[in-house]
Design an enzyme around this catalytic site. Sequence first.
Site, PDB file in Angstrom:
ATOM      1  N   HIS A  96      -9.575   0.288  -1.560  1.00  0.00           N
ATOM      2  CA  HIS A  96      -8.458   0.882  -2.299  1.00  0.00           C
ATOM      3  C   HIS A  96      -8.173   2.288  -1.798  1.00  0.00           C
ATOM      4  O   HIS A  96      -8.991   2.900  -1.120  1.00  0.00           O
ATOM      5  CB  HIS A  96      -8.725   0.924  -3.813  1.00  0.00           C
ATOM      6  CG  HIS A  96      -9.904   1.748  -4.235  1.00  0.00           C
ATOM      7  ND1 HIS A  96     -11.169   1.225  -4.396  1.00  0.00           N
ATOM      8  CD2 HIS A  96     -10.016   3.069  -4.546  1.00  0.00           C
ATOM      9  CE1 HIS A  96     -11.999   2.181  -4.786  1.00  0.00           C
ATOM     10  NE2 HIS A  96     -11.334   3.321  -4.873  1.00  0.00           N
ATOM     11  N   HIS A 122      -8.949   9.812  -2.751  1.00  0.00           N
ATOM     12  CA  HIS A 122      -9.945   9.271  -1.813  1.00  0.00           C
ATOM     13  C   HIS A 122      -9.517   7.905  -1.291  1.00  0.00           C
ATOM     14  O   HIS A 122      -8.596   7.283  -1.817  1.00  0.00           O
ATOM     15  CB  HIS A 122     -11.350   9.209  -2.435  1.00  0.00           C
ATOM     16  CG  HIS A 122     -11.520   8.234  -3.554  1.00  0.00           C
ATOM     17  ND1 HIS A 122     -11.390   8.571  -4.882  1.00  0.00           N
ATOM     18  CD2 HIS A 122     -11.820   6.914  -3.556  1.00  0.00           C
ATOM     19  CE1 HIS A 122     -11.617   7.510  -5.638  1.00  0.00           C
ATOM     20  NE2 HIS A 122     -11.867   6.489  -4.869  1.00  0.00           N
ATOM     21  N   GLU A 130     -15.158   7.008  -0.086  1.00  0.00           N
ATOM     22  CA  GLU A 130     -16.095   6.249  -0.910  1.00  0.00           C
ATOM     23  C   GLU A 130     -16.513   5.017  -0.123  1.00  0.00           C
ATOM     24  O   GLU A 130     -15.671   4.365   0.499  1.00  0.00           O
ATOM     25  CB  GLU A 130     -15.400   5.820  -2.220  1.00  0.00           C
ATOM     26  CG  GLU A 130     -16.301   5.018  -3.148  1.00  0.00           C
ATOM     27  CD  GLU A 130     -15.605   4.594  -4.445  1.00  0.00           C
ATOM     28  OE1 GLU A 130     -14.358   4.626  -4.498  1.00  0.00           O
ATOM     29  OE2 GLU A 130     -16.315   4.237  -5.410  1.00  0.00           O
TER      30      GLU A 130
END
Lengths: 134, 134
Positions: free
Chosen positions: A7, A79, A130
């Site tokens: 994502h 992010h 991440e």
Amino acid sequence: MIGRLNHVAIAVPDLEAGIAQYRDVLGAKVSEPQDEPDHGVTVVFVELPNTKIELLYPLGDNSPIKGFLEKNASGGIHHVCYEVDDILAARDKLQASGARVLGDGEPKIGAHGKPVLFLHPKDFNGTLVELEQV
Amino acid sequence: MIGRLNHVAIAVPDLEAGIAQYRDVLGAKVSEPQDEPDHGVTVVFVELPNTKIELLYPLGDNSPIKGFLEKNASGGIHHVCYEVDDILAARDKLQASGARVLGDGEPKIGAHGKPVLFLHPKDFNGTLVELEQV
């Protein structure tokens, strides 16, 4: 080592306005808001055919995105999340290359219930990355 | 209306270092650098299974990412690109919603040889959004 882009997370100062843009103007499929008290955010998932956009809105006084929105009043991309098969192997390889892992270096259970780590943006082209084990 | 996430563009202050991180540390498939003089950037494509990351490095004195790197010395996420079927219909709907299109509002031929538009970040959660007709 890295797999799919899981994502892109976008911090928004007005969750209803963000939802309306993605759902009503861009015509995307958008989830109901989900409170994630352990992560200090309310999340809305924008489902695209190949990945997700996650709209993040602060939840609680210690939200990790509160400071980001103070610095970026209109919101912004917070992010990107890459999938990995083995998060400990990924961490060890990254640390050996000189990249810093945020916090104590141990994976935490992320908002999707899977182990995650964050890498220091200064070691990654100014990008908060991440890693999520899938 | 919007379809796939075509790419996430990350501006990098050191292209060789960015390539080395994605190729050698993260193990991703990374293209050779391609100069795009019409767009003022050198681009490297990081191919993930479901989308692309594009590393952008300034090319020439009038590069559109020069100012971005002056403000973000470590680099950073520059824009996201969503695919659309009909860029003029998308533009008209967006403008009717109050979103500003950058430049003169007419699609240009982008780095992939297809019509593109950029939306004003202040109208889109602080996010520079590129629309590409596919």
